[in-house]
Scaffold this active site. Structure first.
Site, PDB file in Angstrom:
ATOM      1  N   GLU A  65      65.318  14.498  31.306  1.00 18.33           N
ATOM      2  CA  GLU A  65      65.417  13.877  32.626  1.00 18.33           C
ATOM      3  C   GLU A  65      66.610  14.403  33.420  1.00 18.33           C
ATOM      4  O   GLU A  65      66.509  14.624  34.632  1.00 18.33           O
ATOM      5  CB  GLU A  65      65.508  12.359  32.486  1.00 18.33           C
ATOM      6  N   HIS A 134      61.613   0.278  26.106  1.00 22.18           N
ATOM      7  CA  HIS A 134      60.576   0.572  27.095  1.00 22.18           C
ATOM      8  C   HIS A 134      60.224  -0.652  27.930  1.00 22.18           C
ATOM      9  O   HIS A 134      59.142  -0.705  28.530  1.00 22.18           O
ATOM     10  CB  HIS A 134      59.311   1.092  26.411  1.00 22.18           C
TER      11      HIS A 134
END
Length: 333
Positions: A65, A134
């Site tokens: 990322e 998550h």
């Protein structure tokens, strides 16, 4: 609104897909970058069919990322209009230098020499089986950072409209979708003018209490208002939509009528964005309040993967309704 409106009943994730397709058609220098966004059609289907239609403008990236957000920032500074997908909101933390120290600062530190029309798309919140890494709701982290717009759409129409508005803006924007809402369906008008950034929407008028929420909790707030109506309690529901900038005027107008405020969000209660709204109401609208501001949020623990445990922890229509009842009982008549 367009006079020849064509409305389709589509899912939230399809609305995102249509917003991305619009951007690639509207802006020849728009790009989409992210993990599995091209040939695999996106991890949740948001980019389905776009690589086939637009080719190498939809780019699969390595699992890094920090690198692909940094690359997108550079591309935006050189005239492109990148749209980055970060697979889970939790993974924004891997690119915090790029997202917090670089992206929102470039226009300022360059004395206006560079604009960075970069939109980050991600999704957050719990779904059955999603684990502690998550499931986090982190909108308050980015609302704290000056220079980046932060929006959380709660329905398919807003998923389409808010994404388009973010992409069209020359300012950095973060659109935080709700994974739990991806399969939800609703009417979407695909041919309509761009909506201004930073506007809340009154979803339901009321006279006794104002409930402010956003993202997935808007539906729970509306369900709570329906339950309360059966008890003779009239609850207004405001979908905040943007946590940066915040539409204080819409909240203030409702508070003038109701005098009571309840804020509901999926994020942890401590230091969630509801705390900022509560502070604003106390500082700026104190004389409109007939009782204490109340907040509803998740408890300050890590989110388990088991669906039954998740349900026990997360705010719901009933927990919002119960907070409203307690707020009304605590307030003077």
């Amino acid at each position: 609104m367009s006079t020849n409106a064509v409305t389709e009943e589509i899912t939230y994730i399809r609305a995102v897909n249509e917003g991305l397709r619009w951007a690639l058609r509207e802006y020849p220098k728009a790009l989409i970058l992210g993990e599995d966004v091209a040939l695999p059609n996106g991890p949740f289907g948001a980019t389905r069919g776009l690589h086939g239609e637009f080719g190498d403008r939809v780019i699969d990236t390595p699992i890094t990322e920090s690198a692909f957000v940094g690359a997108a920032i550079g591309a935006a500074m050189r005239g492109y209009r990148p749209i980055v997908e970060i697979m889970f909101m939790d993974f924004t933390q891997v690119a915090m230098d790029q997202l917090v120290n670089q992206l929102p600062n470039i226009h300022y530190v360059s004395n206006g020499g560079f604009r960075v029309p970069l939109t980050i798309r991600t999704q957050q919140g719990r779904t059955p089986g999603s684990c502690a890494q998550h499931s986090q709701s982190l909108e308050a982290v980015f609302a704290h950072v000056p220079g980046i717009r932060v929006g959380l759409p709660a329905n398919p129409q807003d998923a389409y409209d808010m994404l388009r508005s973010a992409i069209a803006s020359d300012d950095p924007a973060l659109i935080i979708e709700s994974r739990a809402l991806y399969a939800s369906r609703g009417p979407v008008e695909l041919e309509r003018p761009l909506a201004p950034i930073g506007r809340a929407q009154l979803r339901r008028p009321g006279e006794d209490v104002t409930i402010v929420s956003w993202s997935r909790m808007v539906g729970e707030a509306e369900a709570a208002a329906q339950r309360l109506e059966a008890e003779g309690i009239s609850a207004a529901v405001i979908d905040l939509r943007w946590v940066s900038p915040v539409d204080h005027d819409t909240i203030a107008a409702s508070l003038e009528r109701t005098g009571r405020l309840v804020i509901a969000h999926e994020a942890n209660r401590t230091a969630g964005f509801g705390a900022e709204l509560a502070a604003w109401a106390t500082e700026e609208r104190f004389w409109d309040l007939d009782g204490p501001v109340a907040r509803v949020g998740a408890p300050d623990i890590r989110m388990p993967a088991a669906a039954t445990l998740q349900e026990a922890l997360l705010p719901s229509a009933e927990s919002i309704a119960e907070t409203v009842r307690a707020t009304l009982n605590a307030a003077p008549a």
